[in-house]
Design a protein around this motif. Sequence first.
Motif, mmCIF file in Angstrom:
data_model
loop_
_atom_site.group_PDB
_atom_site.id
_atom_site.type_symbol
_atom_site.label_atom_id
_atom_site.label_comp_id
_atom_site.label_asym_id
_atom_site.label_seq_id
_atom_site.Cartn_x
_atom_site.Cartn_y
_atom_site.Cartn_z
ATOM 1 N N GLU A 249 0.800 -1.223 0.000
ATOM 2 C CA GLU A 249 0.000 0.000 0.000
ATOM 3 C C GLU A 249 0.836 1.279 0.000
ATOM 4 O O GLU A 249 0.287 2.370 0.171
ATOM 5 C CB GLU A 249 -0.933 0.005 1.214
ATOM 6 N N ILE A 250 2.138 1.169 -0.194
ATOM 7 C CA ILE A 250 2.943 2.390 -0.237
ATOM 8 C C ILE A 250 2.559 3.230 -1.451
ATOM 9 O O ILE A 250 2.010 2.722 -2.439
ATOM 10 C CB ILE A 250 4.453 2.085 -0.261
ATOM 11 N N ASP A 251 2.851 4.493 -1.372
ATOM 12 C CA ASP A 251 2.580 5.390 -2.502
ATOM 13 C C ASP A 251 3.616 5.127 -3.593
ATOM 14 O O ASP A 251 4.808 5.417 -3.414
ATOM 15 C CB ASP A 251 2.653 6.843 -2.048
ATOM 16 N N VAL A 252 3.166 4.589 -4.715
ATOM 17 C CA VAL A 252 4.084 4.124 -5.747
ATOM 18 C C VAL A 252 4.812 5.288 -6.415
ATOM 19 O O VAL A 252 6.005 5.180 -6.735
ATOM 20 C CB VAL A 252 3.345 3.251 -6.789
ATOM 21 N N ARG A 253 4.131 6.400 -6.627
ATOM 22 C CA ARG A 253 4.796 7.527 -7.275
ATOM 23 C C ARG A 253 5.930 8.068 -6.395
ATOM 24 O O ARG A 253 7.046 8.342 -6.881
ATOM 25 C CB ARG A 253 3.773 8.631 -7.567
ATOM 26 N N THR A 254 5.683 8.214 -5.103
ATOM 27 C CA THR A 254 6.734 8.638 -4.183
ATOM 28 C C THR A 254 7.892 7.644 -4.195
ATOM 29 O O THR A 254 9.075 8.023 -4.184
ATOM 30 C CB THR A 254 6.168 8.766 -2.761
ATOM 31 N N PHE A 255 7.555 6.380 -4.198
ATOM 32 C CA PHE A 255 8.540 5.295 -4.224
ATOM 33 C C PHE A 255 9.414 5.393 -5.471
ATOM 34 O O PHE A 255 10.653 5.383 -5.392
ATOM 35 C CB PHE A 255 7.779 3.978 -4.164
ATOM 36 N N GLN A 256 8.803 5.516 -6.641
ATOM 37 C CA GLN A 256 9.567 5.579 -7.880
ATOM 38 C C GLN A 256 10.437 6.833 -7.945
ATOM 39 O O GLN A 256 11.566 6.786 -8.442
ATOM 40 C CB GLN A 256 8.631 5.508 -9.081
ATOM 41 N N ASP A 257 9.915 7.934 -7.415
ATOM 42 C CA ASP A 257 10.716 9.162 -7.393
ATOM 43 C C ASP A 257 11.978 8.958 -6.563
ATOM 44 O O ASP A 257 13.066 9.439 -6.924
ATOM 45 C CB ASP A 257 9.902 10.319 -6.820
ATOM 46 N N ARG A 258 11.844 8.260 -5.437
ATOM 47 C CA ARG A 258 13.012 8.011 -4.594
ATOM 48 C C ARG A 258 14.012 7.098 -5.299
ATOM 49 O O ARG A 258 15.234 7.293 -5.196
ATOM 50 C CB ARG A 258 12.584 7.407 -3.250
ATOM 51 N N LEU A 259 13.506 6.107 -6.030
ATOM 52 C CA LEU A 259 14.400 5.220 -6.783
ATOM 53 C C LEU A 259 15.210 6.015 -7.807
ATOM 54 O O LEU A 259 16.429 5.827 -7.931
ATOM 55 C CB LEU A 259 13.597 4.126 -7.490
ATOM 56 N N VAL A 260 14.550 6.892 -8.520
ATOM 57 C CA VAL A 260 15.242 7.709 -9.519
ATOM 58 C C VAL A 260 16.262 8.619 -8.836
ATOM 59 O O VAL A 260 17.388 8.802 -9.332
ATOM 60 C CB VAL A 260 14.228 8.512 -10.347
ATOM 61 N N ASP A 261 15.903 9.174 -7.693
ATOM 62 C CA ASP A 261 16.841 10.003 -6.949
ATOM 63 C C ASP A 261 18.102 9.214 -6.578
ATOM 64 O O ASP A 261 19.206 9.782 -6.527
ATOM 65 C CB ASP A 261 16.191 10.523 -5.663
ATOM 66 N N ARG A 262 17.940 7.919 -6.310
ATOM 67 C CA ARG A 262 19.079 7.079 -5.954
ATOM 68 C C ARG A 262 19.855 6.603 -7.178
ATOM 69 O O ARG A 262 20.866 5.906 -7.040
ATOM 70 C CB ARG A 262 18.595 5.851 -5.174
#
Length: 507
Positions: free
Chosen positions: A486-499
Amino acid sequence: MVDICIYGGTPAGCVAAMTAHQEGASVVLIEPSRWLGGMLAAGIKPAQDCPIPAAVGGLTSTAVFGFGTNPHDVQRAFQDWIAAAGIEVIFEHRARSVTRDGNRITAIQLETSAPDKWGVPLPASESLPAGEVRAAVFVDASYEGDLMALAGVPYRTGREARDAYGEDLAGVQPVTNWTPIDPYVVPGDSTSGLLPLLEPDHGLPAGAADDYTQAYNYRFYVTTDPAHRADLTPPDGYSPADYELVRRYVEHLDLEGLRGIFPGWMNSGEYNYQRASLITNAPLGVSRAYQDGDWDERSRIWRHHIDYLRGLHHFLSTDPAVPAEFQAETAAYGLDASVFPETEGWPPQLYVRAARRLDGVCTVTHADVTNQTDPGDSIGLALFGVDVYPVRRIPHRDRETGQLGVATEGDMFIGGHLGTGRPYPIPYRAITPRQDDCGNLLVPVCLSASHIGYAATRMEPVFCVLAESAAVAAVQSLREQTDVQEIDVRTFQDRLVDRGQVITWNV
């Protein structure tokens, strides 16, 4: 009690542990052996199965790919990397049972698992209970998916039928390496039984499902240098009769063909399974029992791989049916103990190419591998051909001539290393169980995939990429105080790209 428990000190497990640490979580890493690095510390090179490096980002690109090419150096690099971060590692312990509360794992109960001098895991019958680890979120980064299984999360093994996911390549395959060898102990007499190293054909039609998976093997090094050579001695109870099939096969081979039996196929310094040979440096059929086996069975199978190779080497070095030139060539070889000094030249990890596969929210299939889908929740890219080593060796009658012989079955390498040439996305839902099955577990190695989908996705760089993404998701679920589904997928993907993760391919 820690925030995140990573199970399995594979390359993926190490990347997951480092990522969770960098994201601010408290972490513990559990490794059943005494070494970190899995197959990258056992013969495979960090970037060896990465045909397009630009498709790989994050720690896999910036750290793991720089760990060198000598397996012992790679192992030390993983060890130093994790130690420098102060991450706690519990070595020589493995999961024995799991405690749950509703849809969440609360603790892993451990048992001892010290390997022997050649790296063979401790049998279950010899292990002892050894405490527990409690955590808020768990990542199963093992090659076997043991944490997933002990938690009662559904999984698959074996080969699906063609119609399960509409995959033309699925299920039983046409035979390969057919050779006109009589398969019976007494030639021409079926009542005498099949030769060792053969099994009966189950008779299922092409495309049918069965419980087989592809062959495992060691990625080993050999040398004739006496300064580094560790003797390959015959196993206890060696009998040349166990290699009668090899003796009959030798008659069909030239010198180069004999080298396909032993040492096998020279890959990138190490020797690998020679898929073009009817018989090579690893047994067939036994991986079927490993997938869902206990550690008594698995320990036996590791030992079987070692003893098979020792016996094969001795047979080819001594049997009068083998040309004298090749006998001498083979006898001169021993394992290169300078590469694996702590295990007398044996790699510390058997190459478990495929075992359990999560039955998760989304299943990666051949349609994904061939770029026919576009999931919106990509967490990394994969690229490789559908790479399946043979699953069994059987008697087989040639359809055209009617002649009885011996063949392998299951082997395929569709598309080669480049696959389709275009990387494909792996969805987050492929590493998450269904929420009712478990809300705080992520599975980046034994991910949710069909047998065919997994065969293209099962490369170490991909596992590492997915593990980094899994750890980011684990930390986010803690911060959002929600199940991993149930995590927010858009926030999650943004963090992945940041990394620095690469989650789309627009080239």
